[in-house]
Design a protein around this motif. Structure first.
Motif, mmCIF file in Angstrom:
data_model
loop_
_atom_site.group_PDB
_atom_site.id
_atom_site.type_symbol
_atom_site.label_atom_id
_atom_site.label_comp_id
_atom_site.label_asym_id
_atom_site.label_seq_id
_atom_site.Cartn_x
_atom_site.Cartn_y
_atom_site.Cartn_z
ATOM 1 N N GLU A 159 0.845 -1.195 0.000
ATOM 2 C CA GLU A 159 0.000 0.000 0.000
ATOM 3 C C GLU A 159 0.877 1.240 0.000
ATOM 4 O O GLU A 159 1.931 1.280 0.639
ATOM 5 N N TRP A 162 -1.564 8.327 -0.066
ATOM 6 C CA TRP A 162 -1.580 9.505 -0.943
ATOM 7 C C TRP A 162 -1.663 10.758 -0.106
ATOM 8 O O TRP A 162 -2.339 10.791 0.930
ATOM 9 N N SER A 187 -4.366 1.325 -1.945
ATOM 10 C CA SER A 187 -4.456 2.564 -1.198
ATOM 11 C C SER A 187 -5.791 2.572 -0.474
ATOM 12 O O SER A 187 -6.845 2.505 -1.111
ATOM 13 N N GLU A 208 4.619 5.871 2.720
ATOM 14 C CA GLU A 208 3.992 7.182 2.540
ATOM 15 C C GLU A 208 5.084 8.223 2.606
ATOM 16 O O GLU A 208 5.920 8.218 3.521
#
Length: 265
Positions: A159, A162, A187, A208
């Motif tokens: 993952e 965003w 995501s 991230e």
């Protein structure tokens, strides 16, 4: 590394009860499924009435229980400093919460100095509670968890979070690097739950580029106790501002690190 103390264990039990009550409050205020309810602090950065209410509830309860401890919240900032510091994200995954979706959580972590020593993450709509105490394991609904055994990146699920603070070209570059490994990108809209998924093996990795301490504080002891590898988030700016994080199972961590150019050391 701070040694285990009964005082830390007691704090974890107290935090679990407080987070449970806070999660019930959040559920009672949750919007119905549909278009987003709330305001935007920035593009795709949602704020609901519940964020403030839950943080205030946790702050009041934890201050009453442990007035000598520091406290830091996503909405209120650093209310108090202390050698022991609670860090709360009242609703992690607010964009999901604002639409009546299920993937969101209440997250409360405890730091001793710059070391995460305990954490509680409750996702009430999913009926899941994660807890961890440094040196004493990580658990999901009372059952011990560990990072995934997947060794082949082509079998991995990764993952990537965003953020509107990350240039589009950088996001696409990292996603392309993940896909070039043969991994499946995902995501889900909650950094804390994504990191918890790495800890329990539902995900093989999470990255991230820009994420804050309150998003990860409760998950860091989970990851450590579950045997995951994590980039040095707290020592690359994460204690005082946003920073980059990579977490992965130990079998693919180095390969993923090299692919997305996020060092593990």
């Amino acid at each position: 590394m701070p040694s285990f103390s009964p005082a830390i264990a007691y704090r974890l039990e107290a935090a679990r009860a407080v987070v449970h009550d806070a999660a019930r409050l959040a559920m009672s205020m949750r919007p119905a499924a549909g278009g987003p309810v709330g305001t935007q602090k920035a593009a795709q950065d949602w704020l609901t009435e519940t964020d403030g209410a839950v943080e205030a509830f946790i702050a009041e309860r934890m201050t009453a229980l442990f007035p000598e401890d520091g406290f830091q919240g996503e909405e209120g900032g650093m209310a108090r400093e202390g050698q022991l510091r609670w860090v709360v994200d009242p609703i992690d995954g607010t964009s999901n919460y604002a639409r009546g979706r299920n993937r969101w959580c209440v997250s409360l972590g405890l730091l001793e100095g710059d070391t995460p020593v305990a954490g509680v993450i409750e996702a009430p709509a999913l009926r899941e509670v994660y807890t961890a105490l440094l040196g004493h394991g990580a658990f999901l609904n009372g059952k011990r968890i560990q990072a995934s055994p997947v060794k082949d990146p082509a079998s991995a699920m990764i993952e990537m979070g965003w953020s509107n603070r990350v240039p589009k070209a950088v996001f696409i570059e990292k996603i392309d690097a993940i896909m070039s490994l043969g991994a499946m990108p995902r995501s889900g809209g909650s950094g804390a739950l994504a990191l918890a998924d790495v800890a329990c093996g539902r995900l093989d990795g999470y990255i991230e580029i820009v994420i804050n301490l309150w998003d990860v504080a409760a998950a860091l002891p989970l990851l450590a106790e579950a045997g995951a590898c994590v980039s040095p988030f707290l020592h690359t700016g994460g204690l005082t501002g946003p920073a980059t994080i990579l977490a992965a199972n130990p079998h693919i961590a180095q390969t993923l690190s090299e692919a997305v150019a996020i060092p593990l050391k």
